[in-house]
Design an enzyme around this catalytic site. Structure first.
Site, PDB file in Angstrom:
ATOM      1  N   HIS A  25      -1.749 -12.999 -13.458  1.00  0.00           N
ATOM      2  CA  HIS A  25      -1.673 -12.079 -12.074  1.00  0.00           C
ATOM      3  C   HIS A  25      -0.436 -11.361 -12.023  1.00  0.00           C
ATOM      4  O   HIS A  25      -0.055 -10.571 -11.239  1.00  0.00           O
ATOM      5  CB  HIS A  25      -1.812 -12.968 -10.925  1.00  0.00           C
ATOM      6  CG  HIS A  25      -2.107 -12.440  -9.543  1.00  0.00           C
ATOM      7  ND1 HIS A  25      -1.291 -12.553  -8.540  1.00  0.00           N
ATOM      8  CD2 HIS A  25      -3.376 -11.669  -9.185  1.00  0.00           C
ATOM      9  CE1 HIS A  25      -1.818 -11.678  -7.656  1.00  0.00           C
ATOM     10  NE2 HIS A  25      -3.299 -11.425  -8.150  1.00  0.00           N
ATOM     11  N   LYS A  50       2.359  -8.508 -12.554  1.00  0.00           N
ATOM     12  CA  LYS A  50       2.382  -7.112 -12.504  1.00  0.00           C
ATOM     13  C   LYS A  50       3.604  -6.421 -12.883  1.00  0.00           C
ATOM     14  O   LYS A  50       4.570  -6.632 -12.147  1.00  0.00           O
ATOM     15  CB  LYS A  50       1.609  -6.513 -11.352  1.00  0.00           C
ATOM     16  CG  LYS A  50       0.306  -6.984 -10.689  1.00  0.00           C
ATOM     17  CD  LYS A  50      -0.017  -8.094 -10.469  1.00  0.00           C
ATOM     18  CE  LYS A  50      -1.478  -8.335 -10.205  1.00  0.00           C
ATOM     19  NZ  LYS A  50      -1.576  -7.897  -8.803  1.00  0.00           N
ATOM     20  N   ASP A  67      10.445   1.861 -22.071  1.00  0.00           N
ATOM     21  CA  ASP A  67      11.885   2.089 -22.497  1.00  0.00           C
ATOM     22  C   ASP A  67      12.733   0.835 -21.637  1.00  0.00           C
ATOM     23  O   ASP A  67      12.488  -0.268 -21.780  1.00  0.00           O
ATOM     24  CB  ASP A  67      12.489   3.309 -22.715  1.00  0.00           C
ATOM     25  CG  ASP A  67      11.452   4.213 -23.861  1.00  0.00           C
ATOM     26  OD1 ASP A  67      11.092   3.377 -24.700  1.00  0.00           O
ATOM     27  OD2 ASP A  67      11.582   5.316 -23.888  1.00  0.00           O
TER      28      ASP A  67
END
Length: 580
Positions: free
Chosen positions: A219, A221, A226
């Protein structure tokens, strides 16, 4: 003998699952009972007098191993104890930007991909299959092409981490979306699919698609380009790019933070299944298989891999801290600028908080509980969650500690399952039942003024069909589903110290304070501690925008017809609440 008997209980229930082909509801019920037999659970009944002892009974605040340093800026804030658990990254607030809309998030993602030279790292629950998601994949392809055609080819690497079950759902899915990249750029692209070790054996064979996602997910995110990092609760899906509001923070030019999350995603990727060009999956050589191999051995290996990343980064940051503020050749700002390091002095500190209970990593849980415990009288905590299903420990701390709380949750009308048929339609009612139980406990303790529940809503909206016809009801359900997707409430926490009108700390990332988030899924968020008034103002405005369209929950709230919960929902809720 007693230990063997206790261990045999869950095994017996797992065997019974084999008698239930095609019955995911009963399979989930037995899985839930198996979980109960396998652990000791805190009981709620008649615990009111003990709530005043919550600060004493909760986990102790980790002790700072050395006194605060008077030379370094980090020594001045009260949350310095977090760096005993995780690496501490000092940055300038000018490098932190709070994003405000899905469109801004999407355009920033595309822009960052297009200019990436060294690395693109993306961790999400899944990648959608619509035209906007394809546009994102096309951006990746274009950037990879440029890296090969440049006069001096770059060493650009793309690493994508998704959940196996969610990313494999349906014929067209996350995997098929990414296969062209894998086939065209096999040396530069890596796609890892995390499979929970808890979904195995008969349970894996019996539970159908979609239902199998309740056992555990990847889960996290994190979107990294870079040295720029986006932390969010948003998935790589069209609704999150257009009209589904979430939270997002951009950390610009933060190489140490970017290195940490690159290594973290890489560590989880190493213990995941690797997508191949022919759409099969393989484990890395020498790695235990997540659902075919020994579960304990797999979890030990995963724990070591992730904790090595956390601990090595923590040591690196401590060394950097010592060199910066305690070295024999301590540089002044002018000396640092002359040497080429023009980064301003830190006034903001980033702490990555990781929660992976399947691997016995509970850092986010420890920090969150400690923050709730240590919030002093007069402090204000704003906590938002799209689904009111806090863990028992979090609810006990809210009820038993001294700070003021304003908890914002979604009204049932803006739940994605509102108006749905069958069992799914009962999910909003289950949340109402949990909310009502908590509100009654607040009232019985006389704490409804200190702890306020607020529901997110939009004035003038209605999801009831006119005329009561079947066609009208169907239209109402479709409208409810569309609008709920548009305004699903993101999770977050903002802490205002006593006497302050602005927050000094926020938590932002994938967790949502519920049982699944704490016990089943892999989660990551960051604690941002800042002394910058400008950044505090950004965080305050973000919080205000979410609370702007909300109403205070009262006893009258539960007298509305839409808040009537059927008896069978009340009976089933305790058994299924830990799966959603």
């Amino acid at each position: 003998m007693a230990a063997a008997t206790a261990a045999a209980g869950p095994v017996l229930w797992r065997r019974l699952l084999g008698l239930l082909p095609g019955r995911p509801g009963l399979a989930a019920l037995l899985g839930r009972l198996s979980d109960r037999l396998g652990r000791n659970r805190d009981r709620r009944r008649r615990r009111s007098p003990w709530l005043l002892l919550a600060p004493l009974l909760s986990p102790a605040v980790p002790q700072v191993t050395s006194p605060p340093c008077c030379l370094c800026p980090e020594g001045v804030h009260r949350f310095q104890w977090i760096r005993n658990l995780v690496p501490e990254f000092g940055v300038s607030s000018s490098h932190v930007r709070v994003l405000s809309s899905p469109a801004e998030f999407f355009e920033l993602m595309k822009g960052q991909i297009n200019v990436a030279k060294r690395r693109v790292v993306m961790a999400s629950l899944y990648l959608g299959t619509g035209p906007l998601e394809q546009e994102l994949v096309d951006c990746l392809e274009h950037t990879l092409e440029k890296s090969l055609q440049a006069k001096f080819p770059s060493d650009l690497k793309v690493s994508i981490l998704l959940d196996f079950t969610r990313g494999s759902r349906g014929g067209k899915n996350s995997r098929t979306m990414l296969l062209p990249l894998l086939r065209r750029f096999p040396e530069q692209v890596r796609v890892s699919l995390f499979h929970t070790p808890n979904l195995r054996g008969l349970l894996r064979l019996l539970i159908p698609e979609r239902f199998n996602e309740t056992i555990g997910l990847q889960h996290i995110k994190v979107y990294l380009f870079d040295n720029n990092v986006i932390l969010s609760g948003a998935n790589l899906s069209d609704s999150y790019f257009t009209n589904r509001q979430d939270r997002y923070v951009l950390l610009q030019d933060c190489p140490e933070v970017a290195d940490f999350f690159t290594e973290l995603v890489g560590a989880v990727g190493d213990v995941s299944l690797q997508l191949q060009a022919d759409n099969t999956v393989q484990v890395l050589e020498g790695m235990v298989h997540p659902y075919k191999g020994d579960r304990a051995a797999y979890c030990r290996a995963a724990n070591k891999r992730v904790m090595d990343v956390i601990n090595s980064a923590r040591v690196r940051q401590q060394v950097l801290h010592a060199q910066t503020f305690h070295g024999d050749s301590l540089l002044t700002q002018e000396d640092a600028a002359a040497a080429g390091d023009r980064r301003p002095a830190p006034d903001t500190w980033i702490y990555p908080l990781i929660q992976m209970k399947p691997f016995e990593i509970q850092i986010d849980e420890i920090v969150t509980e400690t923050l709730l415990t240590e919030a002093e009288r007069g402090a204000r905590v704003y906590l938002t969650t799209g689904y009111f299903n806090l863990t028992q420990a979090y609810m006990d701390l809210v009820l038993g500690t001294r700070a003021e709380y304003q908890i914002l949750l979604a009204s049932p009308e803006v739940n994605g399952f509102f108006g749905a048929k069958g069992v799914a339609g009962a999910i909003p009612a289950a949340y109402v039942h949990i909310e009502r139980q908590f509100f009654r406990e607040l009232c019985s303790l006389g704490q409804q003024e200190r702890v306020r529940l607020q529901e997110y809503w939009r004035r003038g909206w209605t999801f009831h069909a006119k005329g009561g016809t079947a066609r009208g009801e169907a239209l109402g359900r479709r409208c409810a589903h569309f609008l709920s997707a548009r305004f699903l409430l993101p999770a977050g926490l903002w802490l205002y110290l006593a006497g302050s009108s602005l927050p000094c700390l926020t938590l932002i990332g994938s967790p949502n304070f519920g049982y699944r988030s704490v016990h089943r899924d892999l989660e990551a968020q960051i604690a941002i501690v800042t002394e910058s008034r400008a950044l505090q103002q950004q965080l305050h405005q973000e919080q205000e925008q979410l609370y702007l369209r909300s109403g205070v929950v009262s006893s009258a709230t539960f007298e509305q017809p839409s808040r009537q919960v059927k008896l069978w929902v009340k009976m089933v809720t305790p058994l299924i609440k830990n799966f959603f």
